[in-house]
Design a protein around this motif. Structure first.
Motif, PDB file in Angstrom:
ATOM      1  N   PRO A 218      51.459  72.189  24.289  1.00 32.12           N
ATOM      2  CA  PRO A 218      50.361  71.991  25.305  1.00 32.12           C
ATOM      3  C   PRO A 218      49.878  73.305  26.179  1.00 32.12           C
ATOM      4  O   PRO A 218      51.160  74.123  26.235  1.00 32.12           O
ATOM      5  CB  PRO A 218      51.272  70.871  26.332  1.00 32.12           C
ATOM      6  N   LEU A 219      48.745  73.490  26.539  1.00 30.89           N
ATOM      7  CA  LEU A 219      48.318  74.758  27.094  1.00 30.89           C
ATOM      8  C   LEU A 219      48.576  74.744  28.757  1.00 30.89           C
ATOM      9  O   LEU A 219      48.646  73.931  29.326  1.00 30.89           O
ATOM     10  CB  LEU A 219      47.138  75.037  26.741  1.00 30.89           C
ATOM     11  N   VAL A 220      48.826  76.069  28.998  1.00 29.35           N
ATOM     12  CA  VAL A 220      48.969  76.150  30.412  1.00 29.35           C
ATOM     13  C   VAL A 220      47.688  75.929  31.255  1.00 29.35           C
ATOM     14  O   VAL A 220      46.538  76.322  30.863  1.00 29.35           O
ATOM     15  CB  VAL A 220      49.361  77.660  30.718  1.00 29.35           C
ATOM     16  N   ARG A 221      47.783  75.249  32.434  1.00 30.61           N
ATOM     17  CA  ARG A 221      46.857  74.964  33.356  1.00 30.61           C
ATOM     18  C   ARG A 221      45.843  76.301  33.749  1.00 30.61           C
ATOM     19  O   ARG A 221      46.334  77.281  33.854  1.00 30.61           O
ATOM     20  CB  ARG A 221      47.262  74.187  34.616  1.00 30.61           C
ATOM     21  N   GLN A 222      44.552  76.151  33.656  1.00 24.67           N
ATOM     22  CA  GLN A 222      43.997  77.292  33.898  1.00 24.67           C
ATOM     23  C   GLN A 222      43.441  77.087  35.641  1.00 24.67           C
ATOM     24  O   GLN A 222      42.890  75.927  36.038  1.00 24.67           O
ATOM     25  CB  GLN A 222      42.572  77.430  33.290  1.00 24.67           C
ATOM     26  N   HIS A 317      56.854  97.567  -3.862  1.00 25.95           N
ATOM     27  CA  HIS A 317      55.662  97.994  -2.982  1.00 25.95           C
ATOM     28  C   HIS A 317      55.321  97.236  -1.810  1.00 25.95           C
ATOM     29  O   HIS A 317      54.115  97.269  -1.150  1.00 25.95           O
ATOM     30  CB  HIS A 317      54.350  97.941  -4.013  1.00 25.95           C
ATOM     31  N   GLN A 318      55.907  95.890  -1.439  1.00 29.14           N
ATOM     32  CA  GLN A 318      55.662  95.133  -0.542  1.00 29.14           C
ATOM     33  C   GLN A 318      57.005  95.167   0.545  1.00 29.14           C
ATOM     34  O   GLN A 318      58.309  95.451   0.117  1.00 29.14           O
ATOM     35  CB  GLN A 318      55.304  93.767  -0.984  1.00 29.14           C
ATOM     36  N   ARG A 319      56.756  94.470   1.598  1.00 24.81           N
ATOM     37  CA  ARG A 319      57.922  94.394   2.751  1.00 24.81           C
ATOM     38  C   ARG A 319      58.350  93.143   2.973  1.00 24.81           C
ATOM     39  O   ARG A 319      57.302  91.892   3.075  1.00 24.81           O
ATOM     40  CB  ARG A 319      57.409  95.223   3.693  1.00 24.81           C
ATOM     41  N   THR A 320      59.708  92.755   3.236  1.00 26.34           N
ATOM     42  CA  THR A 320      59.862  91.549   3.727  1.00 26.34           C
ATOM     43  C   THR A 320      59.982  91.834   5.423  1.00 26.34           C
ATOM     44  O   THR A 320      60.802  92.809   5.861  1.00 26.34           O
ATOM     45  CB  THR A 320      61.477  91.023   3.336  1.00 26.34           C
ATOM     46  N   GLN A 321      59.272  91.142   6.047  1.00 28.14           N
ATOM     47  CA  GLN A 321      59.233  91.463   7.481  1.00 28.14           C
ATOM     48  C   GLN A 321      59.621  89.940   8.265  1.00 28.14           C
ATOM     49  O   GLN A 321      59.029  88.966   7.834  1.00 28.14           O
ATOM     50  CB  GLN A 321      58.180  91.907   8.035  1.00 28.14           C
ATOM     51  N   ILE A 322      60.497  90.001   9.284  1.00 30.38           N
ATOM     52  CA  ILE A 322      60.440  88.988  10.435  1.00 30.38           C
ATOM     53  C   ILE A 322      60.046  89.262  11.770  1.00 30.38           C
ATOM     54  O   ILE A 322      60.603  90.342  12.342  1.00 30.38           O
ATOM     55  CB  ILE A 322      61.767  88.146  10.260  1.00 30.38           C
ATOM     56  N   ILE A 323      59.125  88.668  12.279  1.00 32.84           N
ATOM     57  CA  ILE A 323      58.640  89.192  13.514  1.00 32.84           C
ATOM     58  C   ILE A 323      58.409  88.074  14.394  1.00 32.84           C
ATOM     59  O   ILE A 323      58.102  87.054  14.062  1.00 32.84           O
ATOM     60  CB  ILE A 323      57.040  89.722  13.272  1.00 32.84           C
ATOM     61  N   ARG A 324      58.631  88.395  15.707  1.00 31.16           N
ATOM     62  CA  ARG A 324      58.759  87.355  16.883  1.00 31.16           C
ATOM     63  C   ARG A 324      57.791  87.680  17.837  1.00 31.16           C
ATOM     64  O   ARG A 324      58.388  88.860  18.594  1.00 31.16           O
ATOM     65  CB  ARG A 324      60.057  86.668  17.040  1.00 31.16           C
ATOM     66  N   LEU A 325      56.897  87.073  18.285  1.00 28.65           N
ATOM     67  CA  LEU A 325      55.947  87.378  19.689  1.00 28.65           C
ATOM     68  C   LEU A 325      56.372  86.493  20.725  1.00 28.65           C
ATOM     69  O   LEU A 325      56.022  85.265  20.463  1.00 28.65           O
ATOM     70  CB  LEU A 325      54.591  87.444  19.078  1.00 28.65           C
ATOM     71  N   ASP A 326      56.188  86.756  21.965  1.00 27.86           N
ATOM     72  CA  ASP A 326      56.683  86.128  22.825  1.00 27.86           C
ATOM     73  C   ASP A 326      55.270  85.399  23.403  1.00 27.86           C
ATOM     74  O   ASP A 326      54.728  86.305  24.324  1.00 27.86           O
ATOM     75  CB  ASP A 326      57.479  86.574  24.015  1.00 27.86           C
ATOM     76  N   PHE A 327      54.915  84.575  23.146  1.00 28.60           N
ATOM     77  CA  PHE A 327      53.336  83.895  23.502  1.00 28.60           C
ATOM     78  C   PHE A 327      53.650  82.740  24.592  1.00 28.60           C
ATOM     79  O   PHE A 327      52.834  81.927  24.966  1.00 28.60           O
ATOM     80  CB  PHE A 327      52.449  83.321  22.320  1.00 28.60           C
ATOM     81  N   SER A 328      54.617  82.695  25.293  1.00 28.89           N
ATOM     82  CA  SER A 328      55.250  81.627  26.308  1.00 28.89           C
ATOM     83  C   SER A 328      54.363  81.346  27.421  1.00 28.89           C
ATOM     84  O   SER A 328      54.151  80.481  27.905  1.00 28.89           O
ATOM     85  CB  SER A 328      56.737  81.684  26.591  1.00 28.89           C
ATOM     86  N   SER A 329      53.654  82.573  27.842  1.00 29.91           N
ATOM     87  CA  SER A 329      52.760  82.543  28.922  1.00 29.91           C
ATOM     88  C   SER A 329      51.409  81.786  28.892  1.00 29.91           C
ATOM     89  O   SER A 329      50.831  81.376  29.515  1.00 29.91           O
ATOM     90  CB  SER A 329      52.499  84.077  29.391  1.00 29.91           C
ATOM     91  N   LEU A 330      51.247  81.604  27.451  1.00 30.59           N
ATOM     92  CA  LEU A 330      50.247  80.784  27.138  1.00 30.59           C
ATOM     93  C   LEU A 330      50.362  79.188  27.047  1.00 30.59           C
ATOM     94  O   LEU A 330      49.264  78.562  27.307  1.00 30.59           O
ATOM     95  CB  LEU A 330      49.626  81.050  25.813  1.00 30.59           C
ATOM     96  N   PHE A 331      51.618  78.648  27.137  1.00 31.35           N
ATOM     97  CA  PHE A 331      51.673  77.530  27.140  1.00 31.35           C
ATOM     98  C   PHE A 331      52.515  76.833  28.040  1.00 31.35           C
ATOM     99  O   PHE A 331      53.184  77.153  29.067  1.00 31.35           O
ATOM    100  CB  PHE A 331      52.553  77.079  25.800  1.00 31.35           C
ATOM    101  N   LEU A 332      52.255  75.276  28.236  1.00 32.14           N
ATOM    102  CA  LEU A 332      52.990  74.719  29.526  1.00 32.14           C
ATOM    103  C   LEU A 332      54.353  74.190  28.619  1.00 32.14           C
ATOM    104  O   LEU A 332      54.250  73.043  28.446  1.00 32.14           O
ATOM    105  CB  LEU A 332      51.941  73.573  29.976  1.00 32.14           C
ATOM    106  N   LEU A 333      55.413  74.720  28.848  1.00 31.85           N
ATOM    107  CA  LEU A 333      56.571  74.602  28.318  1.00 31.85           C
ATOM    108  C   LEU A 333      57.712  74.079  29.359  1.00 31.85           C
ATOM    109  O   LEU A 333      57.906  74.653  30.526  1.00 31.85           O
ATOM    110  CB  LEU A 333      56.951  75.378  27.145  1.00 31.85           C
TER     111      LEU A 333
END
Length: 333
Positions: A218-222, A317-333
Motif C-alpha cells: 500500500p502506498l503512502v498518502r499524498q 564474465h558476469q557477476r553474482t550481485q545481491i542488492i537491497r534498496l530502502d524504498f520504505s518511504s514510498l509505502f504505508l507500512l
C-alpha cells in the motif's frame, strides 16, 4: 491513474536512498556449494530471503540473511525428486521463487527433459512434492524453445502470477511484444491467462525480456489537494488498493550490456476478457547509480525494501550481485 501513481507517489527517494550492495567472486562457495546461477528470489521474514540456483546438474535453494555489513548463509538445499533422487535428471532450470507456508513455489524453464511442468512446490527439506502443468492456452503454443517462466509472485486472491520471459515465438507480428500473464490456483492446479504484458519496443539487435514480477505494498498518502485537471488524484490521496504490481524488464545489447528498467502495472479483473495491461515506467536501475549485471530476481519485503539478485550464469564474465534498496518511504507500512 498509473501516470499519477508513478509521478506523485513512486518517485524513488534518490537523496536519501540506502543501498546495501554485495558482489561475489566467480569461484565463491557457500558451505561447499558453488554460488552462482541465482535466479528467482523470495522473501522469508526479517532480513532473510531465498534464491533458486538454475544449475541444471544440481538445482538448489540458497537462503541468506543481511547481517550488518555482510550476508550470512544457510546450508544450500539441493532439490530432490519425490522418488528421493536428485532433480538433476530433469535438467530443471528454476527461475521464479515464491514462499509458501510449507516451503516454496518455483517456476521453471521448459526443457526437452521437462516439456510441460512449469510450476513446482518444494518443501523445507528441498523435496519437490507436486507440480503443475501448462494450461491448454499455453501448451498449444509449442513453448519448449521459449518456455522461460522467469517471474513469480503471489496476488491478492492467493493465486500465483507468472509470465513468459519473452512472447511465444509463433505469435503473429502484431502480438510480437506481448507476453502472457498466467495466474495459477495452486489448490486446484488451474492456470489461466489474466492478461498480456507489453514489452518495451527496442531496436532489433537488443534482446529484451520480462525477468521479474512483484507486488507493490500500500502506498503512502499524498498531502496534495485534489486538482480538477488531474483525474484520479483524489483516489491516490486515500489508500491505493493492493492491485498494483511492478515488472522488471532486462534489455541486453551486445557490447553495451544489460539495462534494467522497472515498470508499474495493474492486473485486469478476472471477469474481463484477457487484454493488454497498461504499464507505466517507474525507474531504471542505472538512475540510482547502480552498475547492475544480469538481474533476474526482485522482491519487495514487508519493510518496503527492494531486493535484487543477479545471475552470473556460472560465467567469469558476469557477476553474482545481491542488492537491497530502502524504498520504505514510498509505502504505508
Amino acid at each position: 491513474m498509473l501516470s499519477l501513481l508513478t509521478a506523485l507517489v513512486l518517485t524513488p527517494p534518490l537523496s536519501s536512498l540506502t543501498i546495501e550492495y554485495h558482489e561475489f567472486d566467480h569461484e565463491q562457495e557457500i558451505h561447499g556449494e558453488r554460488l552462482g546461477g541465482l535466479s528467482g528470489l523470495s522473501y522469508s521474514d526479517g532480513d532473510c530471503y531465498a534464491a533458486v540456483s538454475d544449475a541444471r546438474d544440481k538445482p538448489s535453494i540458497f537462503r541468506f540473511c543481511f547481517s550488518g555489513d555482510d550476508l550470512s548463509w544457510e546450508q544450500p538445499l539441493p532439490l530432490i525428486h519425490p522418488s528421493g533422487e536428485p532433480m538433476s535428471a530433469m535438467q530443471l532450470d528454476g527461475e521464479g521463487l515464491e514462499t509458501s507456508p510449507s516451503g516454496w513455489w518455483m517456476s521453471a524453464e521448459l526443457t526437452v527433459e521437462n516439456p510441460d511442468q512449469f510450476l513446482f512446490h518444494i518443501d523445507h527439506q528441498g523435496r519437490v512434492s507436486e507440480s503443475i502443468l501448462l494450461p491448454p492456452e499455453l501448451a498449444d503454443l509449442e513453448l519448449v524453445s521459449n518456455g522461460t517462466f522467469e517471474a513469480l509472485t503471489r496476488i491478492a486472491d492467493g493465486s500465483l502470477l507468472t509470465a513468459l520471459e519473452k512472447p511465444p515465438l509463433n505469435y503473429p507480428i502484431d502480438r510480437s511484444l506481448l507476453t502472457p500473464l498466467v495466474a495459477i490456483n495452486t489448490a486446484t492446479g488451474d492456470a489461466v491467462i489474466r492478461g498480456y504484458y507489453p514489452l518495451d519496443e527496442v531496436s532489433e539487435k537488443v534482446d529484451r525480456g520480462l525477468v521479474a514480477l512483484g507486488v507493490l505494498p500500500p502506498l503512502v498518502r499524498q498531502e496534495k489537494p485534489p486538482s480538477a485537471d488531474q483525474t484520479g488524484l483524489e483516489t491516490l490521496e486515500t489508500a491505493t488498493p493492493p492491485s498494483y504490481f511492478f515488472a522488471v524488464e532486462r534489455h541486453y545489447e551486445p557490447g553495451v550490456g544489460n539495462k534494467i528498467v522497472f515498470f508499474v502495472f495493474e492486473l485486469v479483473n478476472a471477469e474481463e476478457v484477457p487484454n493488454t495491461v497498461n504499464k507505466q515506467r517507474w525507474f531504471e536501475l542505472a538512475e540510482l547509480g547502480i552498475d547492475s549485471d544480469n538481474i533476474e530476481g526482485a522482491v519487495i519485503d514487508s519493510y518496503g525494501r527492494l531486493v535484487l539478485i543477479s545471475d552470473n550464469n556460472f560465467s567469469s564474465h558476469q557477476r553474482t550481485q545481491i542488492i537491497r534498496l530502502d524504498f520504505s518511504s514510498l509505502f504505508l507500512l
